[in-house]
Enzyme design. Structure first.
Site, short mmCIF file in Angstrom:
data_model
loop_
_atom_site.label_atom_id
_atom_site.label_comp_id
_atom_site.label_asym_id
_atom_site.label_seq_id
_atom_site.Cartn_x
_atom_site.Cartn_y
_atom_site.Cartn_z
N THR A 129 45.33 72.85 13.64
CA THR A 129 44.52 73.90 13.10
C THR A 129 44.48 74.93 14.16
OG1 THR A 129 43.14 72.59 11.44
CG2 THR A 129 42.02 74.87 12.19
N CYS A 172 42.24 68.38 2.60
CA CYS A 172 41.25 69.28 3.08
C CYS A 172 40.57 69.86 1.54
CB CYS A 172 41.76 70.66 3.62
SG CYS A 172 42.64 70.23 5.25
N1 PLP Z 1 49.07 71.88 9.16
C1 PLP Z 1 49.26 71.29 8.05
C2 PLP Z 1 50.54 71.18 7.43
C3 PLP Z 1 48.57 70.00 7.80
O1 PLP Z 1 48.91 69.05 6.78
C4 PLP Z 1 47.41 69.92 8.69
C5 PLP Z 1 46.38 68.87 8.55
O2 PLP Z 1 46.01 68.33 7.29
C6 PLP Z 1 47.31 70.91 9.48
C7 PLP Z 1 47.97 71.86 9.80
C8 PLP Z 1 45.74 70.79 10.37
O3 PLP Z 1 45.87 69.66 11.49
P1 PLP Z 1 44.84 69.25 12.16
O4 PLP Z 1 43.98 68.36 11.13
O5 PLP Z 1 45.22 68.45 13.36
O6 PLP Z 1 43.60 70.36 12.51
#
Ligand code: PLP
Length: 378
Positions: free
Chosen positions: A72, A323
């Site tokens: 993120t 999410c």
């Molecule tokens: N991008 C994608 C495609 C993801 O699937 C996710 C997490 O589910 C993220 C970004 C976010 O990563 P993080 O959980 O390390 O913040």
């Protein structure tokens, strides 16, 4: 939990033994990596070892790896007006409609400077529309994921990069789900910025990286203060997390060819079994997908009910992305692919990883047979 079957690897993965050892060893280091004494130098050695591992895994230079608190933060850091290479700085942002929420939110671009690329019914971005969105426009940052977290569909990134660069733009690639599952290098993709996350490859949660192509100026830091990460992210480094990320990266890369071959076989076994249910749809099945991901539905299915049914049968699965699960919301990805709300609310995601066995797939299919018999009757 020992007899449970975990099929939610795209949400997060179990910690690899190599990562656990690295985290534990690095936790015991007393020094601050910015200190010049031996204790500081030892912490620095762990961080730089991890940086080299991550850089080598994606074909980048270690100095271009910025460790972050996860995918993120890497995405938000990447999406910054003013990033440039040679030419003019980017002023607007184009994102695909199936991106992760952290990209859809647009980072530090104002909402008025953001446009969206649609996808086909198979979940692939529309390259013709991308070309149109960039025609005669100011320099643009384009953000497209390498593989979608819900369908697993692998996007035509190299073709997109050609279009973006021909229009003097820059390309950000969210490779969080593809990393460790399919082989790729930044140069081959044509990515200018690339996001990674440790917990999708068996590393600890809460650590990731933004990787830059050589010669890029920016992005402006999100956190200012100390000079850590070459002044691109202030704050004393998460040495244990970074060490775990490095160890997980090395292990994931070593296992990738064999794991992806084996997972491809399991995916076929799983989908052959699911397709025995009349009306079953496996999304994006006609395009290239990650070997570990299956998103499916059957008309009339309610994903929340199916997820609970699987859970009671000892199997962890998810409805769409992690999410948005927990909230009864149709998947924005299936919506963008043109499926209606009912289908979007009925999709179940099964995702596997390096320790998934044939027997787990068989248990999942048996649970599905029982569940579908109950849930779909009448
Ligand atoms: N991008 C994608 C495609 C993801 O699937 C996710 C997490 O589910 C993220 C970004 C976010 O990563 P993080 O959980 O390390 O913040």
């Amino acid at each position: 939990m020992s007899d449970r079957v975990y099929l939610d690897w795209n949400a997060t993965t179990p910690l690899r033994d190599e990562a656990r050892r690295a985290v534990s060893d690095a936790m015991d280091l007393p020094g601050n990596a910015s200190s010049v004494h031996a204790e500081g130098r030892e912490a620095r050695k762990w961080i730089e070892g991890a940086r080299a591992a991550v850089a080598s895994a994606v074909g980048a230079l270690p100095r271009n790896v910025i460790f972050t608190s996860g995918g993120t933060e890497a995405n938000v850091l990447a999406l910054t007006p003013g990033v440039r290479r040679d030419g003019a700085a980017v002023e607007r942002l184009v994102v695909s409609a199936i991106e992760h929420a952290s990209v859809l939110a647009g980072g530090r671009f104002p909402q008025t400077a953001i446009a969206s690329i649609s996808v086909t019914r198979d979940g692939l971005i529309d390259l013709g529309q991308l070309r149109e969105l960039l025609r005669d426009r100011p320099p643009t940052l384009v953000s497209i994921m390498l593989a979608n977290n819900e369908t697993g569909a692998i996007q035509p990134i190299a073709e997109a990069a050609g279009i973006v660069h021909a229009a003097s733009g820059l390309l950000h690639v969210d490779a969080v789900q593809a990393f460790g599952k399919i082989p790729f290098e930044m140069g081959g993709l044509g990515a200018d910025l690339l996001s990674l996350s440790a917990h999708k490859i068996g590393g600890p949660k809460g650590v990731g990286a933004l990787v830059l192509a050589e010669g890029l100026t920016g992005p402006e830091p999100l956190l200012r203060g100390g000079g850590q990460e070459l002044s691109r992210r202030a704050g004393t480094e998460n040495v244990a997390g970074i060490a775990g990320f490095g160890a997980a990266t090395t292990a994931a890369m070593a296992g990738l060819p064999a794991d992806s071959r084996r997972l491809r076989g399991l995916q076929k076994r799983l989908e052959d079994g699911l397709r025995l249910t009349p009306g079953a749809i496996v999304f994006s099945s006609s395009v290239q997908r990650l070997p570990n991901t299956t998103l499916y539905t059957v008309p009339g299915l309610r994903a929340e009910t199916a997820v609970i049914g699987f859970d009671l049968a000892g199997i962890a699965v998810s409805s769409g992305s992690a999410c948005s699960s927990g909230k009864v919301q149709p998947s924005h990805v299936l919506g963008a692919m043109g499926f209606d709300r009912d289908i979007g609310q009925g999709a179940v995601r099964l995702s596997m990883g390096w320790s998934t066995q044939d027997a787990y797939v068989d248990r999942c299919l048996e649970a599905w047979r029982n569940l579908s018999g109950r849930l779909l009757k009448g």
